[in-house]
Write an enzyme that holds these catalytic residues in place. Structure first.
Site, PDB file in Angstrom:
ATOM      1  N   SER A  72       0.820  -1.218   0.000  1.00 47.19           N
ATOM      2  CA  SER A  72       0.000   0.000   0.000  1.00 47.19           C
ATOM      3  C   SER A  72       0.850   1.262   0.000  1.00 47.19           C
ATOM      4  O   SER A  72       1.974   1.280   0.503  1.00 47.19           O
ATOM      5  CB  SER A  72      -0.904   0.017   1.228  1.00 47.19           C
ATOM      6  OG  SER A  72      -1.683  -1.146   1.289  1.00 47.19           O
TER       7      SER A  72
HETATM    8  N1  SAH Z   1      -0.746  -4.927   4.088  1.00 42.35           N
HETATM    9  C1  SAH Z   1      -0.039  -5.234   2.884  1.00 42.35           C
HETATM   10  C2  SAH Z   1      -0.930  -5.010   1.670  1.00 42.35           C
HETATM   11  C3  SAH Z   1      -0.848  -6.160   0.759  1.00 42.35           C
HETATM   12  S1  SAH Z   1      -2.015  -6.172  -0.574  1.00 42.35           S
HETATM   13  C4  SAH Z   1       1.250  -4.422   2.760  1.00 42.35           C
HETATM   14  O1  SAH Z   1       1.440  -3.441   3.449  1.00 42.35           O
HETATM   15  O2  SAH Z   1       2.099  -4.827   1.982  1.00 42.35           O
HETATM   16  C5  SAH Z   1      -3.302  -7.164   0.079  1.00 42.35           C
HETATM   17  C6  SAH Z   1      -2.911  -8.557   0.524  1.00 42.35           C
HETATM   18  O3  SAH Z   1      -4.092  -9.209   0.952  1.00 42.35           O
HETATM   19  C7  SAH Z   1      -2.309  -9.438  -0.584  1.00 42.35           C
HETATM   20  O4  SAH Z   1      -1.067  -9.930  -0.173  1.00 42.35           O
HETATM   21  C8  SAH Z   1      -3.347 -10.552  -0.741  1.00 42.35           C
HETATM   22  O5  SAH Z   1      -2.783 -11.816  -1.075  1.00 42.35           O
HETATM   23  C9  SAH Z   1      -3.984 -10.584   0.641  1.00 42.35           C
HETATM   24  N2  SAH Z   1      -5.302 -11.177   0.703  1.00 42.35           N
HETATM   25  C10 SAH Z   1      -6.342 -11.075  -0.180  1.00 42.35           C
HETATM   26  N3  SAH Z   1      -7.397 -11.784   0.232  1.00 42.35           N
HETATM   27  C11 SAH Z   1      -7.037 -12.379   1.427  1.00 42.35           C
HETATM   28  C12 SAH Z   1      -7.695 -13.245   2.346  1.00 42.35           C
HETATM   29  N4  SAH Z   1      -8.951 -13.689   2.151  1.00 42.35           N
HETATM   30  N5  SAH Z   1      -7.028 -13.647   3.445  1.00 42.35           N
HETATM   31  C13 SAH Z   1      -5.749 -13.235   3.671  1.00 42.35           C
HETATM   32  N6  SAH Z   1      -5.069 -12.430   2.840  1.00 42.35           N
HETATM   33  C14 SAH Z   1      -5.702 -11.988   1.726  1.00 42.35           C
END
Ligand code: SAH
Length: 223
Positions: A72
């Site tokens: 993000s």
């Molecule tokens: N907080 C992270 C943002 C990553 S993007 C950062 O700072 O880097 C969102 C993430 O959510 C991705 O890695 C994706 O694989 C994960 N995601 C999507 N659906 C999910 C679910 N049902 N359970 C766990 N993780 C999930």
């Protein structure tokens, strides 16, 4: 300066001066929680992304982290974290979507107890290794589907942060929120995504819309 310090502090485009500029930018955009600003000043974002992109780590932009996922934008990380701290002094937080672990690290600098889940196994493993190397001892990670909540149903959290866009509010998560707790999440209504805050009171659940955002989707199942 030891080699480890050099890596942590960064040089050139990852130097403290470059990081301080990012913090100033966050302030200019209205982030005013000193704790959030201080923790983000100290968290080495360049160590959470691909080396080839490290020189862009302190620009206020989202970056790819592989597997079609993104780390993000710092402003959004700051805004979501600040919002969770608006009321009271929360002890625990559950993050859905560990990704590269950067947001997790920011939360770990603030909350005594941090829990985070990720559905993509490779990302989970990388984040686990990285957070251990950086000595974040107050973080627990799981490779699991966050729509179903933390794998132990008896757990409840003061705050929950979903970092992927949902099309409905996962019930398992509202159940794992303490009364008086709050959850922040991007909501996708099929046209736009809006960052929402939900609070759980004795009367029920209340939601408030905050700002328009853009997140990767929250997906069911493991990968
Ligand atoms: N907080 C992270 C943002 C990553 S993007 C950062 O700072 O880097 C969102 C993430 O959510 C991705 O890695 C994706 O694989 C994960 N995601 C999507 N659906 C999910 C679910 N049902 N359970 C766990 N993780 C999930």
């Amino acid at each position: 300066m030891s080699p480890t310090d050099k890596i942590l502090q960064g040089i050139g485009m990852t130097s403290q001066r470059t990081r301080d500029r990012l913090i100033q930018r966050l302030k200019d955009q209205g982030i005013d929680n000193e704790l959030v600003l201080d923790v983000m000043r100290r968290t080495p974002r360049h160590l959470f992304i691909d080396e080839a992109l490290a020189h862009r780590a302190y620009e206020d932009i989202a970056l790819p982290l592989g597997y079609g996922q993104t780390i993000s934008q710092p402003y959004i990380v700051a805004l979501m974290t600040q919002q969770l701290l608006a009321d009271g002094t929360p002890n625990s937080v559950l993050e859905i979507g560990t990704g590269c672990g950067y947001q997790t690290a920011v939360l770990a600098g603030i909350f005594p107890q941090v829990y985070s889940v990720e559905r993509i196994e490779t990302l989970y493993k990388q984040a686990k290794k990285r957070l251990a190397e950086l000595e974040y001892y107050n973080v627990q990670l799981r490779h699991t589907d966050g729509i179903l909540g933390w794998p132990n149903p008896d757990y409840q959290f003061d705050r929950i942060m979903i970092t992927a866009a949902c099309t409905e509010i996962p019930e398992a998560l509202t159940q794992q929120l303490v009364e008086g707790g709050s959850m922040i999440f991007p909501f996708d209504d099929g046209r736009d995504q809006t960052l929402m805050e939900l609070t759980k009171t004795s009367q029920g659940l209340e939601t408030t819309a905050l700002v328009k955002v853009s997140f990767v989707p929250l997906l069911p199942g493991l990968a």
